[in-house]
Write a protein that holds these residues in place. Sequence first.
Motif, PDB file in Angstrom:
ATOM      1  N   ALA A 192       0.826  -1.211   0.000  1.00  0.00           N
ATOM      2  CA  ALA A 192       0.000   0.000   0.000  1.00  0.00           C
ATOM      3  C   ALA A 192       0.855   1.253   0.000  1.00  0.00           C
ATOM      4  O   ALA A 192       0.549   2.235  -0.687  1.00  0.00           O
ATOM      5  N   VAL A 193       1.950   1.246   0.754  1.00  0.00           N
ATOM      6  CA  VAL A 193       2.854   2.400   0.781  1.00  0.00           C
ATOM      7  C   VAL A 193       3.500   2.608  -0.580  1.00  0.00           C
ATOM      8  O   VAL A 193       3.573   3.737  -1.085  1.00  0.00           O
ATOM      9  N   ILE A 194       3.942   1.520  -1.201  1.00  0.00           N
ATOM     10  CA  ILE A 194       4.567   1.635  -2.518  1.00  0.00           C
ATOM     11  C   ILE A 194       3.566   2.142  -3.541  1.00  0.00           C
ATOM     12  O   ILE A 194       3.868   3.037  -4.349  1.00  0.00           O
ATOM     13  N   ALA A 195       2.354   1.599  -3.517  1.00  0.00           N
ATOM     14  CA  ALA A 195       1.333   2.025  -4.464  1.00  0.00           C
ATOM     15  C   ALA A 195       0.985   3.500  -4.285  1.00  0.00           C
ATOM     16  O   ALA A 195       0.722   4.213  -5.252  1.00  0.00           O
ATOM     17  N   ALA A 196       0.992   3.962  -3.031  1.00  0.00           N
ATOM     18  CA  ALA A 196       0.630   5.351  -2.758  1.00  0.00           C
ATOM     19  C   ALA A 196       1.744   6.316  -3.103  1.00  0.00           C
ATOM     20  O   ALA A 196       1.484   7.425  -3.584  1.00  0.00           O
ATOM     21  N   GLY A 197       3.002   5.923  -2.867  1.00  0.00           N
ATOM     22  CA  GLY A 197       4.085   6.897  -2.942  1.00  0.00           C
ATOM     23  C   GLY A 197       5.039   6.793  -4.100  1.00  0.00           C
ATOM     24  O   GLY A 197       5.751   7.754  -4.402  1.00  0.00           O
ATOM     25  N   ALA A 198       5.083   5.647  -4.764  1.00  0.00           N
ATOM     26  CA  ALA A 198       6.083   5.447  -5.817  1.00  0.00           C
ATOM     27  C   ALA A 198       5.549   5.885  -7.170  1.00  0.00           C
ATOM     28  O   ALA A 198       4.344   5.810  -7.433  1.00  0.00           O
ATOM     29  N   PRO A 199       6.438   6.340  -8.044  1.00  0.00           N
ATOM     30  CA  PRO A 199       6.013   6.674  -9.404  1.00  0.00           C
ATOM     31  C   PRO A 199       5.332   5.478 -10.068  1.00  0.00           C
ATOM     32  O   PRO A 199       5.815   4.348  -9.977  1.00  0.00           O
ATOM     33  N   GLY A 200       4.189   5.724 -10.679  1.00  0.00           N
ATOM     34  CA  GLY A 200       3.459   4.629 -11.313  1.00  0.00           C
ATOM     35  C   GLY A 200       2.925   3.613 -10.346  1.00  0.00           C
ATOM     36  O   GLY A 200       2.619   2.482 -10.729  1.00  0.00           O
ATOM     37  N   GLY A 201       2.815   3.998  -9.058  1.00  0.00           N
ATOM     38  CA  GLY A 201       2.327   3.061  -8.061  1.00  0.00           C
ATOM     39  C   GLY A 201       3.249   1.878  -7.859  1.00  0.00           C
ATOM     40  O   GLY A 201       2.830   0.810  -7.414  1.00  0.00           O
ATOM     41  N   GLY A 202       4.555   2.087  -8.183  1.00  0.00           N
ATOM     42  CA  GLY A 202       5.524   1.011  -8.030  1.00  0.00           C
ATOM     43  C   GLY A 202       5.679   0.158  -9.268  1.00  0.00           C
ATOM     44  O   GLY A 202       6.516  -0.754  -9.299  1.00  0.00           O
ATOM     45  N   GLN A 203       4.901   0.451 -10.310  1.00  0.00           N
ATOM     46  CA  GLN A 203       5.013  -0.265 -11.585  1.00  0.00           C
ATOM     47  C   GLN A 203       5.851   0.581 -12.531  1.00  0.00           C
ATOM     48  O   GLN A 203       5.413   1.611 -13.011  1.00  0.00           O
ATOM     49  N   GLY A 204       7.077   0.153 -12.777  1.00  0.00           N
ATOM     50  CA  GLY A 204       7.967   0.970 -13.589  1.00  0.00           C
ATOM     51  C   GLY A 204       8.588   2.047 -12.713  1.00  0.00           C
ATOM     52  O   GLY A 204       8.801   1.876 -11.525  1.00  0.00           O
ATOM     53  N   GLY A 205       8.879   3.177 -13.310  1.00  0.00           N
ATOM     54  CA  GLY A 205       9.464   4.274 -12.556  1.00  0.00           C
ATOM     55  C   GLY A 205      10.953   4.141 -12.351  1.00  0.00           C
ATOM     56  O   GLY A 205      11.578   5.011 -11.743  1.00  0.00           O
ATOM     57  N   GLY A 206      11.548   3.053 -12.807  1.00  0.00           N
ATOM     58  CA  GLY A 206      12.996   2.912 -12.743  1.00  0.00           C
ATOM     59  C   GLY A 206      13.547   2.314 -11.462  1.00  0.00           C
ATOM     60  O   GLY A 206      14.763   2.166 -11.322  1.00  0.00           O
ATOM     61  N   TRP A 207      12.669   1.954 -10.500  1.00  0.00           N
ATOM     62  CA  TRP A 207      13.139   1.408  -9.226  1.00  0.00           C
ATOM     63  C   TRP A 207      12.831  -0.073  -9.149  1.00  0.00           C
ATOM     64  O   TRP A 207      11.709  -0.498  -9.448  1.00  0.00           O
ATOM     65  N   ASN A 208      13.807  -0.854  -8.711  1.00  0.00           N
ATOM     66  CA  ASN A 208      13.596  -2.277  -8.468  1.00  0.00           C
ATOM     67  C   ASN A 208      13.165  -2.446  -7.020  1.00  0.00           C
ATOM     68  O   ASN A 208      13.999  -2.455  -6.103  1.00  0.00           O
ATOM     69  N   TRP A 209      11.879  -2.616  -6.800  1.00  0.00           N
ATOM     70  CA  TRP A 209      11.351  -2.627  -5.436  1.00  0.00           C
ATOM     71  C   TRP A 209      11.717  -3.893  -4.665  1.00  0.00           C
ATOM     72  O   TRP A 209      11.523  -3.964  -3.455  1.00  0.00           O
ATOM     73  N   THR A 210      12.285  -4.874  -5.340  1.00  0.00           N
ATOM     74  CA  THR A 210      12.823  -6.020  -4.612  1.00  0.00           C
ATOM     75  C   THR A 210      13.863  -5.566  -3.595  1.00  0.00           C
ATOM     76  O   THR A 210      13.964  -6.110  -2.491  1.00  0.00           O
ATOM     77  N   PHE A 211      14.632  -4.539  -3.954  1.00  0.00           N
ATOM     78  CA  PHE A 211      15.684  -4.036  -3.076  1.00  0.00           C
ATOM     79  C   PHE A 211      15.145  -3.117  -1.987  1.00  0.00           C
ATOM     80  O   PHE A 211      15.697  -3.056  -0.890  1.00  0.00           O
ATOM     81  N   TYR A 212      14.083  -2.374  -2.266  1.00  0.00           N
ATOM     82  CA  TYR A 212      13.637  -1.331  -1.345  1.00  0.00           C
ATOM     83  C   TYR A 212      12.461  -1.746  -0.461  1.00  0.00           C
ATOM     84  O   TYR A 212      12.236  -1.160   0.588  1.00  0.00           O
ATOM     85  N   ARG A 213      11.735  -2.778  -0.883  1.00  0.00           N
ATOM     86  CA  ARG A 213      10.581  -3.248  -0.108  1.00  0.00           C
ATOM     87  C   ARG A 213      10.966  -3.614   1.326  1.00  0.00           C
ATOM     88  O   ARG A 213      10.235  -3.257   2.271  1.00  0.00           O
ATOM     89  N   PRO A 214      12.105  -4.274   1.576  1.00  0.00           N
ATOM     90  CA  PRO A 214      12.456  -4.617   2.966  1.00  0.00           C
ATOM     91  C   PRO A 214      12.669  -3.402   3.865  1.00  0.00           C
ATOM     92  O   PRO A 214      12.427  -3.485   5.076  1.00  0.00           O
ATOM     93  N   PHE A 215      13.111  -2.282   3.299  1.00  0.00           N
ATOM     94  CA  PHE A 215      13.284  -1.073   4.108  1.00  0.00           C
ATOM     95  C   PHE A 215      11.929  -0.515   4.542  1.00  0.00           C
ATOM     96  O   PHE A 215      11.761  -0.084   5.685  1.00  0.00           O
TER      97      PHE A 215
END
Length: 223
Positions: A109-132
């Motif tokens: 929910a946090v990623i969907a709310a705050g990340a570009p494209g709701g976490g889909q695309g945007g240039g970030w690999n959320w595998t690395f950042y999700r644990p933080f």
Amino acid sequence: QSAEGSVVDAARLAGQSYDGPMKLALVLTLLVAGCAAAPPSPPPVFTRPVLLFGEVHDNAVQHAERLRAFEALLATGARPALAMEQLDRDRQAAIDALFAGGARPTVEAVIAAGAPGGGQGGGWNWTFYRPFVDAALKAGLPIVAANVSREEARRVMREGLAPLGFDPAVPADVLAAHTRDILDSHCGMIDEPMAGRMAQAQVARDQFMAQVLARHAGRGVVL
């Protein structure tokens, strides 16, 4: 560029003075080695308001080291804000709304709310950042967007810094350094005027990031 050098630039862009760590207790920098063969870093000691984790975006070993250090920091009882470059400032209200009811939101929910494209695309690999994000939620930390959106960056390139509320009085050497870095990183595929406009967009990001760090330094902040 060293982490302290980056902080100096950020402090200057935010209109703050900097004369080394003893004069301005703004930062404790932690560089996590990018080399896979490097020995594990010791847990960070949170003795100053701001802790910067350096990173190479696609280095899995380095991300694992950063997460280990972050978890070790939280294990000491520290409860800083978590500021993330991966979240855009125009989405902060949506992030805050997730916490309004008192319940702990999910990582997704946090990623969907705050990340570009709701976490889909945007240039970030959320595998690395999700644990933080997960660690921050479990520890009850504020989660703070620390980036300007791509659309804002494009507007800065078209209109300049001042129309969007950024400080246009950028030290000439800082702007020149950004421009050179952008030219070099694009291997001659863009011209200097374009690199200069892109440098202004980077300055906008730097200024906002410095403002976020200053705003949350009272309780401590990890970027």
